[in-house]
Design a protein around this motif. Structure first.
Motif, PDB file in Angstrom:
ATOM      1  N   TYR A  35       0.843  -1.185   0.000  1.00  0.00           N
ATOM      2  CA  TYR A  35       0.000   0.000   0.000  1.00  0.00           C
ATOM      3  C   TYR A  35       0.884   1.243   0.000  1.00  0.00           C
ATOM      4  CZ  TYR A  35      -4.424  -2.369   1.172  1.00  0.00           C
ATOM      5  OH  TYR A  35      -5.562  -3.131   1.148  1.00  0.00           O
ATOM      6  N   GLN A  37       0.707   5.347   1.227  1.00  0.00           N
ATOM      7  CA  GLN A  37      -0.040   6.302   2.030  1.00  0.00           C
ATOM      8  C   GLN A  37       0.400   7.711   1.684  1.00  0.00           C
ATOM      9  OE1 GLN A  37       0.551   6.171   6.298  1.00  0.00           O
ATOM     10  NE2 GLN A  37      -1.336   7.274   6.702  1.00  0.00           N
ATOM     11  N   GLY A  40      -4.033  12.887   3.361  1.00  0.00           N
ATOM     12  CA  GLY A  40      -5.336  13.244   2.807  1.00  0.00           C
ATOM     13  C   GLY A  40      -5.922  12.227   1.838  1.00  0.00           C
ATOM     14  N   LEU A  41      -5.157  11.193   1.525  1.00  0.00           N
ATOM     15  CA  LEU A  41      -5.650  10.178   0.580  1.00  0.00           C
ATOM     16  C   LEU A  41      -5.789   8.806   1.208  1.00  0.00           C
ATOM     17  CD1 LEU A  41      -3.637  11.093  -2.645  1.00  0.00           C
ATOM     18  CD2 LEU A  41      -5.999  11.709  -2.069  1.00  0.00           C
ATOM     19  N   GLY A  42      -5.341   8.646   2.412  1.00  0.00           N
ATOM     20  CA  GLY A  42      -5.405   7.339   3.048  1.00  0.00           C
ATOM     21  C   GLY A  42      -4.422   6.372   2.420  1.00  0.00           C
ATOM     22  N   LEU A  43      -4.761   5.112   2.441  1.00  0.00           N
ATOM     23  CA  LEU A  43      -3.907   4.073   1.867  1.00  0.00           C
ATOM     24  C   LEU A  43      -4.519   3.570   0.573  1.00  0.00           C
ATOM     25  CD1 LEU A  43      -3.322   3.941   5.057  1.00  0.00           C
ATOM     26  CD2 LEU A  43      -2.385   1.694   4.523  1.00  0.00           C
ATOM     27  N   LEU A  88       4.763   7.286   1.884  1.00  0.00           N
ATOM     28  CA  LEU A  88       5.021   6.257   2.886  1.00  0.00           C
ATOM     29  C   LEU A  88       4.432   4.955   2.358  1.00  0.00           C
ATOM     30  CD1 LEU A  88       6.081   5.594   5.719  1.00  0.00           C
ATOM     31  CD2 LEU A  88       3.875   6.341   6.633  1.00  0.00           C
TER      32      LEU A  88
ATOM     33  N   GLN B   6     -14.303   9.687   5.384  1.00  0.00           N
ATOM     34  CA  GLN B   6     -14.141  10.119   6.771  1.00  0.00           C
ATOM     35  C   GLN B   6     -14.203  11.650   6.729  1.00  0.00           C
ATOM     36  OE1 GLN B   6     -10.662   6.949   7.379  1.00  0.00           O
ATOM     37  NE2 GLN B   6     -11.187   7.978   9.286  1.00  0.00           N
ATOM     38  N   ILE B   9     -11.013  15.581   9.014  1.00  0.00           N
ATOM     39  CA  ILE B   9      -9.583  15.365   8.795  1.00  0.00           C
ATOM     40  C   ILE B   9      -8.833  15.423  10.124  1.00  0.00           C
ATOM     41  CG2 ILE B   9      -7.528  16.273   7.667  1.00  0.00           C
ATOM     42  CD1 ILE B   9      -9.369  17.399   5.515  1.00  0.00           C
ATOM     43  N   LEU B  44      -0.196   0.236  10.802  1.00  0.00           N
ATOM     44  CA  LEU B  44      -1.587   0.257  11.221  1.00  0.00           C
ATOM     45  C   LEU B  44      -1.908  -0.975  12.056  1.00  0.00           C
ATOM     46  CD1 LEU B  44      -1.450   2.082   8.575  1.00  0.00           C
ATOM     47  CD2 LEU B  44      -3.899   1.608   8.404  1.00  0.00           C
ATOM     48  N   GLU B  88      -3.677   8.550  14.218  1.00  0.00           N
ATOM     49  CA  GLU B  88      -4.534   8.682  13.053  1.00  0.00           C
ATOM     50  C   GLU B  88      -5.381   7.427  12.927  1.00  0.00           C
ATOM     51  OE1 GLU B  88      -2.585  10.000   9.487  1.00  0.00           O
ATOM     52  OE2 GLU B  88      -4.499  10.746   8.704  1.00  0.00           O
ATOM     53  N   PHE B  90      -8.151   5.140  10.709  1.00  0.00           N
ATOM     54  CA  PHE B  90      -8.606   4.842   9.356  1.00  0.00           C
ATOM     55  C   PHE B  90      -9.774   3.873   9.397  1.00  0.00           C
ATOM     56  CE2 PHE B  90      -5.322   6.840   6.868  1.00  0.00           C
ATOM     57  CZ  PHE B  90      -4.224   6.857   7.706  1.00  0.00           C
ATOM     58  N   PHE B 104      -9.510   2.051   1.945  1.00  0.00           N
ATOM     59  CA  PHE B 104      -9.357   2.863   3.137  1.00  0.00           C
ATOM     60  C   PHE B 104      -9.898   4.273   2.933  1.00  0.00           C
ATOM     61  CE2 PHE B 104      -6.712   0.418   6.073  1.00  0.00           C
ATOM     62  CZ  PHE B 104      -6.286  -0.615   5.262  1.00  0.00           C
ATOM     63  N   GLY B 105     -10.396   4.856   4.015  1.00  0.00           N
ATOM     64  CA  GLY B 105     -10.708   6.269   4.019  1.00  0.00           C
ATOM     65  C   GLY B 105      -9.431   7.088   4.146  1.00  0.00           C
ATOM     66  N   ALA B 106      -9.591   8.405   4.072  1.00  0.00           N
ATOM     67  CA  ALA B 106      -8.429   9.300   4.092  1.00  0.00           C
ATOM     68  C   ALA B 106      -7.836   9.467   5.487  1.00  0.00           C
ATOM     69  CB  ALA B 106      -8.808  10.658   3.529  1.00  0.00           C
ATOM     70  N   GLY B 107      -8.570   9.031   6.501  1.00  0.00           N
ATOM     71  CA  GLY B 107      -8.042   9.100   7.852  1.00  0.00           C
ATOM     72  C   GLY B 107      -8.512  10.321   8.617  1.00  0.00           C
TER      73      GLY B 107
END
Lengths: 113, 114
Positions: A35, A37, A40-43, A88, B6, B9, B44, B88, B90, B104-107
């Motif tokens: 994945y 990261q 603002g976009l998540g994974l 990341l 999500q 932010i 995670l 953070e 997710f 996954f969402g953006a967190g």
């Protein structure tokens, strides 16, 4: 020792260089994932593999390749790195039939100048 | 297509206060739903998951989440936040038969004030 180990943890490189990120696991899981990261976009899923002979593209595979050298090893390559690949990167594993839980490494931070 | 939203932010709460992190998903069938936490410099870690049955699920570290099909939501809650909960979070959705390919969402980044 971590069950999912990523190397290197941090890497700075230049545009056009070839980079390999390695992942090894001691969990005995058959499935492995890479994945990416971004803030603002998540994974987002790059590639995944269900066993040694199985490789599948994820949603953002362009510019990346992978190799599953053994059940426990899954490497990600950037053949010619570009700055927007600065991110990341996480390796994850799961076990068939385990209904979705992923086990993550600690991440590899890549900076492409 | 599957997606996860999500809306928040960043969230800041005081230590000891209650917490709710929002998650909305889009999926055409009954999804698998997850909450993961990422502490600074770490990978995670799974907090909890929902597959079926009781719509209120309990997780580790005192967290719980409630699946509401009518609202396509899976909000994460904790009654009293500790400073160590700063991280953070997710939300993720997986397809039944989707071979663990999670979206996954953006967190949401949580800060905890003393």
């Amino acid at each position: 020792d971590a069950d999912v180990t990523q190397t290197p943890r941090n890497r700075i490189t230049k545009t056009g260089k070839r980079i390999m990120l390695e992942c090894s696991q001691t969990k005995g899981h058959d499935r492995m994932y890479w994945y990416r990261q971004d803030p603002g976009l998540g994974l987002r899923l790059i590639y995944y593999s269900f066993d040694v002979k199985d490789i599948n593209k994820g949603e953002i595979s362009d510019g990346y390749s992978v190799s599953r050298q053994a059940q426990a090893k899954f490497s990600l390559s950037l053949e010619s790195a570009i700055p927007n690949q600065t991110a990341l990167y996480f390796c994850a594993t799961s076990l068939y039939g385990n209904t979705g839980e992923l086990f993550f490494g600690e991440g590899s931070r890549l900076t492409v100048l | 297509a599957q997606s996860v939203t999500q809306p928040d932010i960043h969230i800041t709460v005081s230590e000891g206060a209650s917490l709710e992190l929002r998650c909305n998903y889009s999926y055409g069938a009954t999804p698998y739903l997850f909450w993961y936490v990422q502490s600074p410099g770490q990978g995670l870690q799974l907090l909890l998951k929902y597959f079926s049955g009781d719509t209120l699920v309990q997780g580790i570290k005192g967290f719980e989440a409630e699946f509401k099909r009518s609202q396509s939501s899976f909000n994460l809650r904790k009654p009293s936040v500790h400073w160590s909960d700063a991280a953070e979070y997710f939300c993720a959705v997986g397809a039944i038969g989707g071979y663990n390919k999670l979206i996954f969402g953006a967190g949401t980044r949580l800060a905890v004030h003393p």
